[in-house]
Structure formats: C-alpha cells, structure tokens
Design a protein around this motif. Structure first.
Motif, PDB file in Angstrom:
ATOM      1  N   LEU A   1      -3.322  -0.380 -13.735  1.00  0.00           N
ATOM      2  CA  LEU A   1      -2.263   0.320 -14.456  1.00  0.00           C
ATOM      3  C   LEU A   1      -0.938  -0.439 -14.411  1.00  0.00           C
ATOM      4  O   LEU A   1      -0.237  -0.550 -15.426  1.00  0.00           O
ATOM      5  CB  LEU A   1      -2.054   1.721 -13.854  1.00  0.00           C
ATOM      6  CG  LEU A   1      -0.827   2.504 -14.341  1.00  0.00           C
ATOM      7  CD1 LEU A   1      -1.013   2.932 -15.794  1.00  0.00           C
ATOM      8  CD2 LEU A   1      -0.576   3.729 -13.453  1.00  0.00           C
ATOM      9  N   LEU A   2      -0.598  -1.000 -13.259  1.00  0.00           N
ATOM     10  CA  LEU A   2       0.762  -1.498 -13.031  1.00  0.00           C
ATOM     11  C   LEU A   2       0.966  -2.982 -13.312  1.00  0.00           C
ATOM     12  O   LEU A   2       2.011  -3.369 -13.840  1.00  0.00           O
ATOM     13  CB  LEU A   2       1.168  -1.239 -11.572  1.00  0.00           C
ATOM     14  CG  LEU A   2       1.243   0.204 -11.093  1.00  0.00           C
ATOM     15  CD1 LEU A   2       1.536   0.216  -9.590  1.00  0.00           C
ATOM     16  CD2 LEU A   2       2.306   0.979 -11.837  1.00  0.00           C
TER      17      LEU A   2
ATOM     18  N   SER B   1      -2.468  -3.438  -2.901  1.00  0.00           N
ATOM     19  CA  SER B   1      -3.261  -2.211  -2.913  1.00  0.00           C
ATOM     20  C   SER B   1      -4.745  -2.531  -2.807  1.00  0.00           C
ATOM     21  O   SER B   1      -5.179  -3.647  -3.116  1.00  0.00           O
ATOM     22  CB  SER B   1      -3.009  -1.434  -4.216  1.00  0.00           C
ATOM     23  OG  SER B   1      -3.729  -0.209  -4.223  1.00  0.00           O
TER      24      SER B   1
ATOM     25  N   GLU C   1       0.833  -1.212   0.000  1.00  0.00           N
ATOM     26  CA  GLU C   1       0.000   0.000   0.000  1.00  0.00           C
ATOM     27  C   GLU C   1       0.871   1.268   0.000  1.00  0.00           C
ATOM     28  O   GLU C   1       0.743   2.126   0.887  1.00  0.00           O
ATOM     29  CB  GLU C   1      -0.931   0.013   1.217  1.00  0.00           C
ATOM     30  CG  GLU C   1      -1.857  -1.193   1.326  1.00  0.00           C
ATOM     31  CD  GLU C   1      -3.161  -1.023   0.553  1.00  0.00           C
ATOM     32  OE1 GLU C   1      -3.295  -0.012  -0.167  1.00  0.00           O
ATOM     33  OE2 GLU C   1      -4.018  -1.911   0.664  1.00  0.00           O
TER      34      GLU C   1
ATOM     35  N   TYR D   1       3.072  -5.921  -5.559  1.00  0.00           N
ATOM     36  CA  TYR D   1       2.425  -4.640  -5.247  1.00  0.00           C
ATOM     37  C   TYR D   1       1.055  -4.903  -4.630  1.00  0.00           C
ATOM     38  O   TYR D   1       0.182  -5.478  -5.272  1.00  0.00           O
ATOM     39  CB  TYR D   1       2.276  -3.830  -6.535  1.00  0.00           C
ATOM     40  CG  TYR D   1       1.889  -2.383  -6.331  1.00  0.00           C
ATOM     41  CD1 TYR D   1       2.862  -1.381  -6.289  1.00  0.00           C
ATOM     42  CD2 TYR D   1       0.559  -2.004  -6.191  1.00  0.00           C
ATOM     43  CE1 TYR D   1       2.519  -0.061  -6.102  1.00  0.00           C
ATOM     44  CE2 TYR D   1       0.201  -0.675  -6.003  1.00  0.00           C
ATOM     45  CZ  TYR D   1       1.182   0.290  -5.962  1.00  0.00           C
ATOM     46  OH  TYR D   1       0.843   1.612  -5.780  1.00  0.00           O
TER      47      TYR D   1
ATOM     48  N   GLU E   1      -7.528   1.123  -9.592  1.00  0.00           N
ATOM     49  CA  GLU E   1      -6.916   1.753 -10.762  1.00  0.00           C
ATOM     50  C   GLU E   1      -5.399   1.587 -10.772  1.00  0.00           C
ATOM     51  O   GLU E   1      -4.784   1.487 -11.843  1.00  0.00           O
ATOM     52  CB  GLU E   1      -7.298   3.236 -10.840  1.00  0.00           C
ATOM     53  CG  GLU E   1      -6.829   4.110  -9.686  1.00  0.00           C
ATOM     54  CD  GLU E   1      -7.719   4.074  -8.459  1.00  0.00           C
ATOM     55  OE1 GLU E   1      -7.523   4.923  -7.567  1.00  0.00           O
ATOM     56  OE2 GLU E   1      -8.606   3.186  -8.372  1.00  0.00           O
ATOM     57  N   GLU E   2      -4.776   1.530  -9.593  1.00  0.00           N
ATOM     58  CA  GLU E   2      -3.332   1.334  -9.532  1.00  0.00           C
ATOM     59  C   GLU E   2      -2.951  -0.059 -10.027  1.00  0.00           C
ATOM     60  O   GLU E   2      -2.014  -0.227 -10.816  1.00  0.00           O
ATOM     61  CB  GLU E   2      -2.828   1.520  -8.097  1.00  0.00           C
ATOM     62  CG  GLU E   2      -2.900   2.946  -7.609  1.00  0.00           C
ATOM     63  CD  GLU E   2      -2.286   3.137  -6.238  1.00  0.00           C
ATOM     64  OE1 GLU E   2      -2.321   4.264  -5.743  1.00  0.00           O
ATOM     65  OE2 GLU E   2      -1.763   2.157  -5.651  1.00  0.00           O
TER      66      GLU E   2
ATOM     67  N   ARG F   1       1.777  10.479  -5.571  1.00  0.00           N
ATOM     68  CA  ARG F   1       1.221   9.187  -5.990  1.00  0.00           C
ATOM     69  C   ARG F   1       1.624   8.859  -7.416  1.00  0.00           C
ATOM     70  O   ARG F   1       2.086   7.757  -7.717  1.00  0.00           O
ATOM     71  CB  ARG F   1      -0.306   9.234  -5.868  1.00  0.00           C
ATOM     72  CG  ARG F   1      -0.998   7.939  -6.229  1.00  0.00           C
ATOM     73  CD  ARG F   1      -2.478   8.062  -5.926  1.00  0.00           C
ATOM     74  NE  ARG F   1      -3.185   6.842  -6.223  1.00  0.00           N
ATOM     75  CZ  ARG F   1      -4.130   6.733  -7.153  1.00  0.00           C
ATOM     76  NH1 ARG F   1      -4.438   7.764  -7.904  1.00  0.00           N
ATOM     77  NH2 ARG F   1      -4.743   5.589  -7.354  1.00  0.00           N
ATOM     78  N   ASN F   2       1.485   9.830  -8.306  1.00  0.00           N
ATOM     79  CA  ASN F   2       1.858   9.618  -9.704  1.00  0.00           C
ATOM     80  C   ASN F   2       3.352   9.347  -9.844  1.00  0.00           C
ATOM     81  O   ASN F   2       3.776   8.528 -10.657  1.00  0.00           O
ATOM     82  CB  ASN F   2       1.467  10.830 -10.554  1.00  0.00           C
ATOM     83  CG  ASN F   2      -0.031  10.946 -10.725  1.00  0.00           C
ATOM     84  OD1 ASN F   2      -0.751   9.951 -10.622  1.00  0.00           O
ATOM     85  ND2 ASN F   2      -0.516  12.147 -10.985  1.00  0.00           N
TER      86      ASN F   2
ATOM     87  N   TYR G   1      -6.518   0.007  -4.163  1.00  0.00           N
ATOM     88  CA  TYR G   1      -6.873   0.954  -5.217  1.00  0.00           C
ATOM     89  C   TYR G   1      -6.890   0.221  -6.565  1.00  0.00           C
ATOM     90  O   TYR G   1      -5.850  -0.120  -7.121  1.00  0.00           O
ATOM     91  CB  TYR G   1      -5.872   2.110  -5.273  1.00  0.00           C
ATOM     92  CG  TYR G   1      -5.886   3.010  -4.059  1.00  0.00           C
ATOM     93  CD1 TYR G   1      -7.082   3.500  -3.539  1.00  0.00           C
ATOM     94  CD2 TYR G   1      -4.695   3.372  -3.434  1.00  0.00           C
ATOM     95  CE1 TYR G   1      -7.088   4.318  -2.420  1.00  0.00           C
ATOM     96  CE2 TYR G   1      -4.695   4.203  -2.316  1.00  0.00           C
ATOM     97  CZ  TYR G   1      -5.898   4.667  -1.810  1.00  0.00           C
ATOM     98  OH  TYR G   1      -5.907   5.480  -0.704  1.00  0.00           O
TER      99      TYR G   1
ATOM    100  N   LEU H   1       3.960   5.715  -8.824  1.00  0.00           N
ATOM    101  CA  LEU H   1       3.503   4.788  -9.865  1.00  0.00           C
ATOM    102  C   LEU H   1       4.477   4.780 -11.043  1.00  0.00           C
ATOM    103  O   LEU H   1       4.807   3.718 -11.584  1.00  0.00           O
ATOM    104  CB  LEU H   1       2.096   5.163 -10.337  1.00  0.00           C
ATOM    105  CG  LEU H   1       0.993   5.122  -9.264  1.00  0.00           C
ATOM    106  CD1 LEU H   1      -0.356   5.482  -9.868  1.00  0.00           C
ATOM    107  CD2 LEU H   1       0.928   3.750  -8.606  1.00  0.00           C
TER     108      LEU H   1
ATOM    109  N   THR I   1       0.913   4.040  -1.600  1.00  0.00           N
ATOM    110  CA  THR I   1       0.383   5.362  -1.933  1.00  0.00           C
ATOM    111  C   THR I   1      -0.751   5.803  -1.008  1.00  0.00           C
ATOM    112  O   THR I   1      -1.447   6.773  -1.303  1.00  0.00           O
ATOM    113  CB  THR I   1      -0.134   5.394  -3.394  1.00  0.00           C
ATOM    114  OG1 THR I   1      -1.225   4.479  -3.517  1.00  0.00           O
ATOM    115  CG2 THR I   1       0.959   5.014  -4.374  1.00  0.00           C
TER     116      THR I   1
END
Length: 311
Positions: free
Chosen positions: A199-200, A191, A160, A189, A195-196, A170-171, A193, A174, A162
């Motif tokens: 994305l990753l 999380s 976690e 990773y 969306e994170e 945060r950006n 979140y 990432l 971010t």
C-alpha cells in the motif's frame, strides 16, 4: 535525488551476521520499504542508519556525507519511530512531547506550536492531558510518531510501527504515513506485513537472513515471477480427461488438482483464458467459480526463499 545511500553494509554479533553486505539507496520524497520476516536484519539496518550502532563493515552516506564522520548532520534531520514504545508512562501525552521537544532543542512558543501540530497530525489533540499509561497500544504508537515529528525531520524512519495495535489505529497510522509523504517527507518503512508495504511504498527492498534478496518497485518485483499467475477452477465434479486437455494448452505451465479444484499456473494467463474456457465448456460438468490470482509480493518472497513471509 539520492538522499541516503547504504553501501556494502555488514553487522556481525560474534558468529551471527545480522546484516550481511547489503546495498541500497533512498531517494528524496519516496517511501522506501524494508520488507522481511522477524530476524531478517531490518531493525539492525535501521539502528546503523540512525547512528545507534556502528557497522562491522560498509558505509552510509546522507546527502553524500559519511554519517559516521559527522553523525549530527543526519541526527538533526532524522526522526526515528522505534519498534519499542519510547515514552514515559507516568507522564501525560503533552509532557512526553515536551520532554522530547526539549531534547531536540525546541523551546517556548515554538515548542507549543509544534506539539499542537504533531498531535493534530496523529489525531491525539484531545488526549494530551491523559497519562500515557492510560493510552491504548495504538495511541502509544501514534504518540511515538508525534515525538519523532517534532523537529520537522527531512527523513522519517519507522520500524514496525503497527505491531500489536487495533485496526482503527493501524489505519490511522497508514493514512498518516501517506499524508506526510504527500507533503514531501522521505520515509523508510520497515514491516513484515506485506499488505502495508504494498500500500505505502514507492520502492521495496526484500530482506531475508541479513541480505537484500530483491529490490525494486512493486511491479518490478512481481515481474520476477511474471509467469506465475494462477487460475483456480472449482467444479461440481472434475470432468474426466480435462486435466490432460488443459496440459496441452501452450500457455499453461503446470496443472494441479485438489478435491474439485483445478489449479493452473500460467505463462500468460490473459492469452490462454479463452482456450481454457473452450476446453471446459466442452465437458458436461459445471464450473462453480473461477478465481484468477495475480502474482503478489507474498508470492515473490515464497519464490525467492521457498517459504511464506510469516513462517
């Protein structure tokens, strides 16, 4: 190549099964996501992999070796970014990195070089002379990451990283994760979140109540609810009998309406779209908007658990 393998892992605290018989593997060079709400068992899993906790049952293998028979083998090759900030607030950024570098066995010019390199990676090179107590939350998170990178680990665990920080930091974090991975680092990773993780991560393990409830690439997970694409049609006025006309379209699975919006759940939205428009155009009402919502990880979690990720 499999770098890390978790087999039938279980961790109980009295009557609570924090981790309940989970299995997954992490391949070299990927970003592996552990996604789930708070309390899902992500941090407990990470603590076991990091050798900070012993499992109640099950095994973890690093490069084929049981990590609890030889913990140093993985400790030397692993960097951990904990959820809680692990820094000394009254020390300067540089002094914090020097302290952690010494614990990793780094000294002299090699340590100075690594401090410069990791500070550059996280964008804090000009802040190293500042005391950590004067850092923003985002800067502390980034220094935490820098500390975990000092010994050039093969695998980086980020729990976690971010939480509770400003969008700019945060950006930056990432972007840093993606850049580290591009250079060959394997990353786990965790999380809550969505969306994170989208994305990753190369592959994603969705956890809930201590269990892995789904595992795969984003596309593989979304495929679980392949037939749940939704189309929202907003009208100035919903035409009479239109709901009945839409229900008879073969690829329409479900029809709902709310105010002046019709919501269609599709088996195959692409194939049925022309039929939907034909039915709508045969009415006197005007369409104000059409919104096509493709299946997402959020929808997968809702489908599997009956609730949204952050409920």
């Amino acid at each position: 190549m499999t770098l890390l393998k978790v087999e039938n892992l279980k961790k109980s605290f009295k009557d609570v099964n924090a981790v309940n018989d989970i299995t997954f593997q992490v391949n070299k060079g990927e970003i592996f996501g552990l996604l789930g709400p708070n309390g899902a068992g992500k941090s407990t899993t990470i603590s076991i992999i990091s050798t900070l906790l012993n499992p109640t049952k099950g095994k973890v293998f690093y490069r084929g070796e049981d990590i609890f028979k030889n913990p140093k083998a993985i400790q030397e090759k692993m960097g951990v970014v904990p959820q809680e900030i692990a820094l000394y607030p009254t020390l300067k950024g540089y002094e914090n990195l020097k302290f952690w570098g010494n614990l990793y066995g780094l000294k002299g010019n090699n340590l100075k070089k690594r401090i410069d390199e990791v500070a550059d990676i996280v964008g804090l090179k000009d802040k190293l002379k500042t005391k950590v107590e004067n850092y923003s939350g985002g800067m502390k998170r980034r220094l935490n990451i820098a500390a975990a990178l000092l010994h050039e680990p093969e695998i980086l665990i980020m729990d976690e990283p971010t939480v509770g920080i400003d969008p700019q930091s945060r950006n930056h974090i990432l972007d840093t994760v993606l850049e580290l991975n591009k250079k060959g680092m394997t990353i786990i990773y965790t999380s809550h979140y969505m969306e994170e993780v989208e994305l990753l991560c190369t592959r994603i393990s969705i956890m809930d109540k201590g269990q892995v409830i789904a595992l795969g690439t984003k596309d593989e997970l979304v495929n679980i609810i392949k037939g749940h694409k939704k189309i929202e049609l907003t009208f100035d006025n919903i035409p009479p009998n239109l709901l009945d006309k839409l229900k008879i379209i073969e690829e329409v699975e479900e029809v709902d309406s709310k105010d002046n919006i019709i919501i269609l759940t599709m088996k195959n939205g692409d194939m049925a779209f022309k039929d939907i428009l034909d039915k709508v155009m045969g009415t006197e009402s005007s369409i104000l908007s059409i919104d096509i919502k493709k299946p997402s990880l959020e929808a997968v979690f809702l489908h599997l658990t009956g609730r949204a990720l952050r409920d």
